[in-house]
Design a protein around this motif. Structure first.
Motif, PDB file in Angstrom:
ATOM      1  N   LYS A 362      43.595  47.212  53.014  1.00 18.42           N
ATOM      2  CA  LYS A 362      43.159  48.601  52.893  1.00 18.42           C
ATOM      3  C   LYS A 362      43.990  49.383  51.893  1.00 18.42           C
ATOM      4  CE  LYS A 362      41.384  48.833  57.639  1.00 18.42           C
ATOM      5  NZ  LYS A 362      41.443  49.544  58.947  1.00 18.42           N
ATOM      6  N   ASN A 363      45.057  48.767  51.430  1.00 19.29           N
ATOM      7  CA  ASN A 363      45.949  49.423  50.472  1.00 19.29           C
ATOM      8  C   ASN A 363      45.932  48.685  49.141  1.00 19.29           C
ATOM      9  OD1 ASN A 363      46.925  51.350  52.403  1.00 19.29           O
ATOM     10  ND2 ASN A 363      48.191  49.727  53.274  1.00 19.29           N
ATOM     11  N   TYR A 364      45.946  49.447  48.064  1.00 18.48           N
ATOM     12  CA  TYR A 364      45.931  48.873  46.722  1.00 18.48           C
ATOM     13  C   TYR A 364      47.352  48.658  46.213  1.00 18.48           C
ATOM     14  CZ  TYR A 364      45.994  48.924  41.628  1.00 18.48           C
ATOM     15  OH  TYR A 364      46.260  48.640  40.312  1.00 18.48           O
ATOM     16  N   SER A 365      47.570  47.515  45.546  1.00 16.03           N
ATOM     17  CA  SER A 365      48.853  47.279  44.872  1.00 16.03           C
ATOM     18  C   SER A 365      48.608  46.411  43.645  1.00 16.03           C
ATOM     19  CB  SER A 365      49.861  46.596  45.811  1.00 16.03           C
ATOM     20  OG  SER A 365      49.431  45.279  46.141  1.00 16.03           O
ATOM     21  N   MET A 366      49.403  46.644  42.631  1.00 20.75           N
ATOM     22  CA  MET A 366      49.348  45.849  41.398  1.00 20.75           C
ATOM     23  C   MET A 366      50.773  45.627  40.939  1.00 20.75           C
ATOM     24  SD  MET A 366      47.435  44.554  38.733  1.00 20.75           S
ATOM     25  CE  MET A 366      45.902  45.480  38.448  1.00 20.75           C
ATOM     26  N   LYS A 367      51.168  44.374  40.755  1.00 15.56           N
ATOM     27  CA  LYS A 367      52.502  44.077  40.266  1.00 15.56           C
ATOM     28  C   LYS A 367      52.418  42.906  39.300  1.00 15.56           C
ATOM     29  CE  LYS A 367      53.660  41.040  44.184  1.00 15.56           C
ATOM     30  NZ  LYS A 367      54.631  40.784  45.291  1.00 15.56           N
ATOM     31  N   GLY A 368      53.442  42.788  38.464  1.00 14.01           N
ATOM     32  CA  GLY A 368      53.455  41.664  37.544  1.00 14.01           C
ATOM     33  C   GLY A 368      54.082  42.009  36.219  1.00 14.01           C
ATOM     34  N   SER A 369      53.883  41.128  35.265  1.00 13.03           N
ATOM     35  CA  SER A 369      54.467  41.275  33.936  1.00 13.03           C
ATOM     36  C   SER A 369      53.586  40.518  32.956  1.00 13.03           C
ATOM     37  CB  SER A 369      55.893  40.708  33.915  1.00 13.03           C
ATOM     38  OG  SER A 369      55.858  39.290  34.113  1.00 13.03           O
ATOM     39  N   ALA A 370      54.103  40.305  31.751  1.00 13.24           N
ATOM     40  CA  ALA A 370      53.307  39.641  30.721  1.00 13.24           C
ATOM     41  C   ALA A 370      53.057  38.174  31.009  1.00 13.24           C
ATOM     42  CB  ALA A 370      53.997  39.792  29.360  1.00 13.24           C
ATOM     43  N   VAL A 371      53.711  37.610  32.043  1.00 10.35           N
ATOM     44  CA  VAL A 371      53.460  36.207  32.389  1.00 10.35           C
ATOM     45  C   VAL A 371      52.615  36.078  33.655  1.00 10.35           C
ATOM     46  CG1 VAL A 371      55.507  35.335  31.224  1.00 10.35           C
ATOM     47  CG2 VAL A 371      55.661  36.046  33.619  1.00 10.35           C
ATOM     48  N   ARG A 408      36.522  45.329  47.682  1.00 12.18           N
ATOM     49  CA  ARG A 408      37.939  45.190  47.360  1.00 12.18           C
ATOM     50  C   ARG A 408      38.256  43.740  46.992  1.00 12.18           C
ATOM     51  NH1 ARG A 408      41.508  49.251  48.623  1.00 12.18           N
ATOM     52  NH2 ARG A 408      40.606  51.077  49.644  1.00 12.18           N
ATOM     53  N   VAL A 409      39.246  43.578  46.116  1.00 10.81           N
ATOM     54  CA  VAL A 409      39.510  42.263  45.532  1.00 10.81           C
ATOM     55  C   VAL A 409      40.999  41.948  45.557  1.00 10.81           C
ATOM     56  CG1 VAL A 409      39.452  40.967  43.362  1.00 10.81           C
ATOM     57  CG2 VAL A 409      37.495  42.359  44.020  1.00 10.81           C
ATOM     58  N   ASP A 410      41.316  40.685  45.839  1.00 12.45           N
ATOM     59  CA  ASP A 410      42.671  40.152  45.655  1.00 12.45           C
ATOM     60  C   ASP A 410      42.602  39.113  44.536  1.00 12.45           C
ATOM     61  OD1 ASP A 410      43.564  41.663  47.764  1.00 12.45           O
ATOM     62  OD2 ASP A 410      43.637  40.004  49.198  1.00 12.45           O
ATOM     63  N   ILE A 411      43.369  39.319  43.477  1.00  9.76           N
ATOM     64  CA  ILE A 411      43.359  38.404  42.334  1.00  9.76           C
ATOM     65  C   ILE A 411      44.794  38.145  41.880  1.00  9.76           C
ATOM     66  CG2 ILE A 411      42.835  38.194  39.868  1.00  9.76           C
ATOM     67  CD1 ILE A 411      40.390  37.668  41.330  1.00  9.76           C
ATOM     68  N   LYS A 412      45.106  36.881  41.628  1.00  6.19           N
ATOM     69  CA  LYS A 412      46.400  36.527  41.064  1.00  6.19           C
ATOM     70  C   LYS A 412      46.172  35.758  39.762  1.00  6.19           C
ATOM     71  CE  LYS A 412      50.841  34.307  42.054  1.00  6.19           C
ATOM     72  NZ  LYS A 412      51.653  33.562  43.056  1.00  6.19           N
ATOM     73  N   ILE A 413      46.732  36.272  38.676  1.00  7.13           N
ATOM     74  CA  ILE A 413      46.634  35.612  37.370  1.00  7.13           C
ATOM     75  C   ILE A 413      48.021  35.119  36.995  1.00  7.13           C
ATOM     76  CG2 ILE A 413      46.076  35.883  34.928  1.00  7.13           C
ATOM     77  CD1 ILE A 413      44.112  38.075  35.706  1.00  7.13           C
ATOM     78  N   ASP A 414      48.155  33.819  36.884  1.00  8.44           N
ATOM     79  CA  ASP A 414      49.437  33.208  36.540  1.00  8.44           C
ATOM     80  C   ASP A 414      49.313  32.651  35.126  1.00  8.44           C
ATOM     81  OD1 ASP A 414      51.908  32.087  36.499  1.00  8.44           O
ATOM     82  OD2 ASP A 414      51.484  30.486  37.931  1.00  8.44           O
ATOM     83  N   GLY A 415      49.616  33.496  34.143  1.00  6.45           N
ATOM     84  CA  GLY A 415      49.443  33.065  32.763  1.00  6.45           C
ATOM     85  C   GLY A 415      49.862  34.144  31.788  1.00  6.45           C
ATOM     86  N   ASN A 416      49.693  33.864  30.519  1.00  6.61           N
ATOM     87  CA  ASN A 416      50.028  34.790  29.441  1.00  6.61           C
ATOM     88  C   ASN A 416      48.979  35.898  29.405  1.00  6.61           C
ATOM     89  OD1 ASN A 416      50.589  36.119  27.082  1.00  6.61           O
ATOM     90  ND2 ASN A 416      50.559  34.312  25.774  1.00  6.61           N
ATOM     91  N   MET A 417      49.392  37.131  29.749  1.00 12.65           N
ATOM     92  CA  MET A 417      48.442  38.217  29.919  1.00 12.65           C
ATOM     93  C   MET A 417      47.899  38.780  28.606  1.00 12.65           C
ATOM     94  SD  MET A 417      47.893  38.412  33.077  1.00 12.65           S
ATOM     95  CE  MET A 417      46.851  39.865  32.970  1.00 12.65           C
ATOM     96  N   VAL A 418      48.391  38.324  27.475  1.00  9.40           N
ATOM     97  CA  VAL A 418      47.836  38.774  26.198  1.00  9.40           C
ATOM     98  C   VAL A 418      47.015  37.665  25.547  1.00  9.40           C
ATOM     99  CG1 VAL A 418      49.662  40.458  25.807  1.00  9.40           C
ATOM    100  CG2 VAL A 418      49.937  38.143  24.925  1.00  9.40           C
TER     101      VAL A 418
END
Length: 452
Positions: A362-371, A408-418
């Motif tokens: 029920k709560n939104y969060s976004m964390k991460g970096s360029a990787v 609502r969505v849960d997504i994890k991207i493990d990679g080069n974000m550019v």
């Protein structure tokens, strides 16, 4: 007077957004001195730092900097070489893209040049990040890094990353540039002819002087809208802050072009104007400039504008409309027209079965970096906006959502974000992909107002 300040400098590029977007766009916030850990060397530093032509103080060579391991870094180890300080952060896409390039340049000029990466972030953040980056790229990087920096940030203050300071073997600052100048040709030029002029980083439009744009506002100001010309002594930048005990919000766009004002005004939380806006104006000489270096500084002094807006907290829902309305009144010579246009885009779409992305959070969060990033309780709209506005901002192609999923969505991207292929490798696990396509998208065209 209490105030919370956000300072965003992007030169003649896309502006930032006010505080409700900070969870997504923290990468624009440069708070080196406030965020860094560790002791700061006590040494007299000019108010505006060391400029081109200045000499680094003796303590620059002898101060023990924290390295990426248990070791300490002494700049004296590199004395006699051309030193290129690379100020960076893990959230800075262009900074990350430069790491392999700098590593290759270091190997090519190893006996004559020394790159040194400088981060305000600490070891707990940097070391795992570099390890993950090396795994993704299939190679390690040998550039020494200073972590938890305060001292070098004081010597060479800046507001936008990446930031490069070139110091000759004797300790003289010979150039301050952006990443475009960090090339094989530029290094050879500097080695063959020390002191060769390289394009000055655009944020350094002015050095020294007192900014005319006042940092202080009377406590009784409730609403203000103004447009002025070039402000001597002030850098080209966007600034936003809560003022008067957070009862009003203040925007300042300082010494920038009319095009920058239009970009900001229409770059709402769900729209990246730079990718959807074009101009068809007979005389562009007073509207924007594509020049760099000294030519840019000359243009700003002649044509730069400063816009200021103060909005009561109760009217923040009208924020974008107020700015857009001001542009209509302040620039009657220009008109904005909306229309559909067939454009190359990247579409986020489903391509088959995959693991569930449906979220029960029920709560939104976004964390991460360029990787890599991890979003919980968000939406595909938020993910697409994040990609469009930041990670893939340098692509001319807009990113649009065609998943047709509104939950609502849960997504994890493990990679080069550019890097789109790298992002797609993670998205494929969810049965998703970013695919090139052509779509009719809404485009804003700025043109000369027709006179009767």
């Amino acid at each position: 007077m209490k105030k919370i300040m956000i300072s965003i400098v992007r030169g003649f590029v896309c502006p930032g957004f006010y505080d409700s977007l900070l969870k997504i766009f923290t990468f624009f916030l440069l708070v080196f001195a406030l965020s860094a850990n560790g002791a700061t060397a006590q040494v007299p530093v000019p108010a505006n730092g060391i400029a081109i032509g200045g000499m680094v103080p003796d303590v620059f060579w002898t101060h023990p900097f924290q390295g990426e391991g248990d070791e300490q870094i002494l700049m004296s180890s590199y004395k006699g070489k051309l030193i290129i300080l690379d100020f960076w952060a893990t959230w800075c896409g262009p900074c990350i893209a430069m790491i392999p390039k700098m590593d290759s340049l270091q190997k090519a000029f190893d006996k004559q040049v020394q790159f040194v990466s400088v981060a305000y972030q600490d070891k707990k953040t940097i070391v795992p990040f570099l390890s993950k980056l090396g795994q993704q790229r299939g190679r390690g990087f040998d550039i020494p890094g200073v972590l938890g920096d305060k001292f070098l940030g004081q010597l060479f203050p800046h507001k936008a990353l990446p930031h490069y300071v070139w110091i000759d073997g004797a300790g003289k600052v010979v150039a301050i540039t952006d990443y475009n100048a960090v090339t094989d040709a530029s290094i050879r030029k500097m080695l063959e002819k020390p002191g060769s002029g390289l394009p000055l980083k655009d944020e350094l439009l002015e050095s020294g002087g007192q900014a005319v744009v006042s940092e202080k506002i009377a406590d009784d100001v409730r609403f203000l809208s103004s447009l002025r010309g070039y402000q001597a002594g002030a850098a080209s930048e966007y600034k936003t802050e809560w003022i008067n005990d957070s009862t009003a919000f203040r925007l300042r766009i300082v010494n920038l072009s009319p095009l920058n004002l239009f970009w900001y005004a229409y770059s709402t939380p769900v729209f990246e104007a730079k990718k959807y806006m074009k101009y068809e104006i007979a005389d562009t000489s007073v509207f924007t400039t594509k020049s760099r270096g000294q030519a840019t500084r000359d243009w700003v002094r002649k044509h730069g504008l400063t816009y200021e807006l103060i909005v009561p907290k109760a009217r923040m829902g009208e924020y974008w409309k107020l700015i857009q309305g001001d542009l209509v009144r302040m620039f009657p010579q220009y008109s904005l027209q909306k229309g559909k246009e067939l454009r190359d885009v990247l579409v986020l779409r489903r391509k088959g079965n995959g693991k569930s992305f449906a979220s029960e959070s029920k709560n939104y969060s976004m964390k991460g970096s360029a990787v890599g990033i991890e979003m919980k309780g968000g939406s595909f709209e938020v993910l697409v906006n994040n990609l469009d506005k930041f990670w893939l901002q340098n692509l001319k192609t807009p990113v649009v959502d065609e998943t047709e999923y509104k939950g609502r969505v849960d997504i994890k991207i493990d990679g080069n974000m550019v890097d789109v292929p790298s992002i797609n490798r993670s998205l494929s696990a969810y049965g998703l992909e970013l695919a090139a396509a052509k779509r009719n998208v809404e485009v804003f065209t700025i043109h000369d107002t027709k006179t009767r």
